[in-house]
Scaffold this motif. Sequence first.
Motif, PDB file in Angstrom:
ATOM      1  N   ILE A  19       0.817  -1.226   0.000  1.00 17.62           N
ATOM      2  CA  ILE A  19       0.000   0.000   0.000  1.00 17.62           C
ATOM      3  C   ILE A  19       0.847   1.271   0.000  1.00 17.62           C
ATOM      4  CG2 ILE A  19      -1.690   1.354   1.321  1.00 17.62           C
ATOM      5  CD1 ILE A  19      -3.136  -1.285   1.921  1.00 17.62           C
ATOM      6  N   PRO A  20       1.886   1.410   0.841  1.00 17.86           N
ATOM      7  CA  PRO A  20       2.680   2.652   0.777  1.00 17.86           C
ATOM      8  C   PRO A  20       3.281   2.912  -0.607  1.00 17.86           C
ATOM      9  CG  PRO A  20       3.191   1.429   2.766  1.00 17.86           C
ATOM     10  CD  PRO A  20       2.323   0.544   1.917  1.00 17.86           C
ATOM     11  N   ARG A  21       3.778   1.871  -1.256  1.00 17.52           N
ATOM     12  CA  ARG A  21       4.351   2.042  -2.600  1.00 17.52           C
ATOM     13  C   ARG A  21       3.268   2.416  -3.609  1.00 17.52           C
ATOM     14  NH1 ARG A  21       7.038  -2.318  -0.378  1.00 17.52           N
ATOM     15  NH2 ARG A  21       9.286  -2.028  -0.189  1.00 17.52           N
ATOM     16  N   LEU A  22       2.106   1.755  -3.489  1.00 19.03           N
ATOM     17  CA  LEU A  22       0.981   2.084  -4.376  1.00 19.03           C
ATOM     18  C   LEU A  22       0.564   3.539  -4.195  1.00 19.03           C
ATOM     19  CD1 LEU A  22      -1.179  -1.153  -3.970  1.00 19.03           C
ATOM     20  CD2 LEU A  22       0.025  -0.422  -6.046  1.00 19.03           C
ATOM     21  N   ARG A  23       0.532   4.001  -2.947  1.00 17.63           N
ATOM     22  CA  ARG A  23       0.130   5.392  -2.682  1.00 17.63           C
ATOM     23  C   ARG A  23       1.133   6.372  -3.284  1.00 17.63           C
ATOM     24  NH1 ARG A  23      -1.342   6.743   3.168  1.00 17.63           N
ATOM     25  NH2 ARG A  23      -2.497   8.405   2.152  1.00 17.63           N
ATOM     26  N   ARG A  24       2.422   6.068  -3.154  1.00 19.55           N
ATOM     27  CA  ARG A  24       3.451   6.958  -3.737  1.00 19.55           C
ATOM     28  C   ARG A  24       3.308   7.025  -5.254  1.00 19.55           C
ATOM     29  NH1 ARG A  24       6.931   4.918   0.216  1.00 19.55           N
ATOM     30  NH2 ARG A  24       7.672   3.259  -1.188  1.00 19.55           N
ATOM     31  N   PHE A  25       3.117   5.856  -5.869  1.00 17.49           N
ATOM     32  CA  PHE A  25       2.991   5.824  -7.327  1.00 17.49           C
ATOM     33  C   PHE A  25       1.719   6.553  -7.770  1.00 17.49           C
ATOM     34  CE2 PHE A  25       2.132   3.293 -11.339  1.00 17.49           C
ATOM     35  CZ  PHE A  25       3.099   3.937 -12.085  1.00 17.49           C
ATOM     36  N   ALA A  26       0.650   6.336  -7.052  1.00 20.37           N
ATOM     37  CA  ALA A  26      -0.609   7.008  -7.388  1.00 20.37           C
ATOM     38  C   ALA A  26      -0.472   8.517  -7.208  1.00 20.37           C
ATOM     39  CB  ALA A  26      -1.737   6.464  -6.524  1.00 20.37           C
ATOM     40  N   ASP A  32      -2.502  14.518  -6.640  1.00 20.38           N
ATOM     41  CA  ASP A  32      -3.660  14.856  -5.799  1.00 20.38           C
ATOM     42  C   ASP A  32      -3.799  13.768  -4.732  1.00 20.38           C
ATOM     43  OD1 ASP A  32      -6.383  14.784  -4.797  1.00 20.38           O
ATOM     44  OD2 ASP A  32      -6.964  16.073  -6.459  1.00 20.38           O
ATOM     45  N   ALA A  33      -3.662  14.156  -3.462  1.00 18.56           N
ATOM     46  CA  ALA A  33      -3.665  13.177  -2.365  1.00 18.56           C
ATOM     47  C   ALA A  33      -4.988  12.423  -2.268  1.00 18.56           C
ATOM     48  CB  ALA A  33      -3.354  13.875  -1.043  1.00 18.56           C
ATOM     49  N   TYR A  35      -7.387  12.018  -4.578  1.00 18.75           N
ATOM     50  CA  TYR A  35      -7.620  11.183  -5.749  1.00 18.75           C
ATOM     51  C   TYR A  35      -6.696   9.972  -5.737  1.00 18.75           C
ATOM     52  CZ  TYR A  35      -7.913   9.774 -10.672  1.00 18.75           C
ATOM     53  OH  TYR A  35      -8.052   9.055 -11.825  1.00 18.75           O
ATOM     54  N   SER A  36      -5.451  10.159  -5.299  1.00 14.36           N
ATOM     55  CA  SER A  36      -4.527   9.027  -5.263  1.00 14.36           C
ATOM     56  C   SER A  36      -5.000   7.967  -4.270  1.00 14.36           C
ATOM     57  CB  SER A  36      -3.102   9.472  -4.942  1.00 14.36           C
ATOM     58  OG  SER A  36      -3.019  10.004  -3.645  1.00 14.36           O
ATOM     59  N   ASP A  37      -5.551   8.385  -3.132  1.00 14.99           N
ATOM     60  CA  ASP A  37      -6.100   7.409  -2.180  1.00 14.99           C
ATOM     61  C   ASP A  37      -7.281   6.652  -2.784  1.00 14.99           C
ATOM     62  OD1 ASP A  37      -4.234   8.029  -0.244  1.00 14.99           O
ATOM     63  OD2 ASP A  37      -5.551   9.387   0.869  1.00 14.99           O
ATOM     64  N   ASP A  38      -8.136   7.367  -3.514  1.00 12.95           N
ATOM     65  CA  ASP A  38      -9.265   6.709  -4.192  1.00 12.95           C
ATOM     66  C   ASP A  38      -8.764   5.708  -5.229  1.00 12.95           C
ATOM     67  OD1 ASP A  38     -11.012   8.234  -2.704  1.00 12.95           O
ATOM     68  OD2 ASP A  38     -11.438   9.665  -4.321  1.00 12.95           O
ATOM     69  N   LEU A  39      -7.710   6.091  -5.936  1.00 13.24           N
ATOM     70  CA  LEU A  39      -7.149   5.232  -6.969  1.00 13.24           C
ATOM     71  C   LEU A  39      -6.551   3.960  -6.364  1.00 13.24           C
ATOM     72  CD1 LEU A  39      -6.985   5.492 -10.027  1.00 13.24           C
ATOM     73  CD2 LEU A  39      -4.726   6.514  -9.751  1.00 13.24           C
ATOM     74  N   VAL A  40      -5.857   4.103  -5.231  1.00 13.77           N
ATOM     75  CA  VAL A  40      -5.295   2.931  -4.557  1.00 13.77           C
ATOM     76  C   VAL A  40      -6.421   2.017  -4.080  1.00 13.77           C
ATOM     77  CG1 VAL A  40      -4.012   2.152  -2.510  1.00 13.77           C
ATOM     78  CG2 VAL A  40      -3.124   4.024  -3.922  1.00 13.77           C
ATOM     79  N   GLN A  41      -7.456   2.610  -3.545  1.00 13.25           N
ATOM     80  CA  GLN A  41      -8.600   1.808  -3.096  1.00 13.25           C
ATOM     81  C   GLN A  41      -9.216   1.051  -4.273  1.00 13.25           C
ATOM     82  OE1 GLN A  41     -11.560   4.020  -0.964  1.00 13.25           O
ATOM     83  NE2 GLN A  41     -12.930   2.288  -0.798  1.00 13.25           N
ATOM     84  N   GLU A  42      -9.374   1.720  -5.405  1.00 15.15           N
ATOM     85  CA  GLU A  42      -9.907   1.073  -6.610  1.00 15.15           C
ATOM     86  C   GLU A  42      -8.984  -0.063  -7.065  1.00 15.15           C
ATOM     87  OE1 GLU A  42     -12.283   0.154  -9.893  1.00 15.15           O
ATOM     88  OE2 GLU A  42     -12.743   1.360  -8.132  1.00 15.15           O
TER      89      GLU A  42
END
Length: 173
Positions: A19-26, A32-33, A35-42
Amino acid sequence: MPENRDATAETIAAMKAEIPRLRRFARYMTRDADYSDDLVQECLARAIANIGSWQPGTNLRAWLFVILKNAFRNDKRRAQHDIAYRNGLERDTPLYCAPQQHNLLVLSEVQNAVLQLSEDHREVLMLIAVEGLRYEEAASVLNISVGTVKSRLSRARTALRAAIDIPVSEHQE
């Protein structure tokens, strides 16, 4: 079956670690913090829904990054399509609608004038003007002569013009 559950639980635990790596990449892709969290969740929801398609022993991080990148690209495509669609709507539709009250008043006036006509005149007017029948067809429907149809139609039109205050010109009669 218990082995399959254990493997799924291990895979999900490994996903959590990514998850931390996914969040950084997103965050890098979106800038956009939220939107990136939404993208990781998706991404995680898609990964869990398709967990059977991941091959154990392959690179889980790469698989998750591909899902994340595809989700981002799909969102971008959808956003571009939405913008193009909205732009098309803005070009195609007027920004205002002309007032319609006058039309309603005129239609109401004509309706009242038609209702004031005798039944014979109303029938002929409806068959010829509204239904589009020829004189001969209307005469056959009403069981009267063509001359009577023409006469009644002329009187009905004259009565309507008088009721709604339309002057009779030389060319109308």
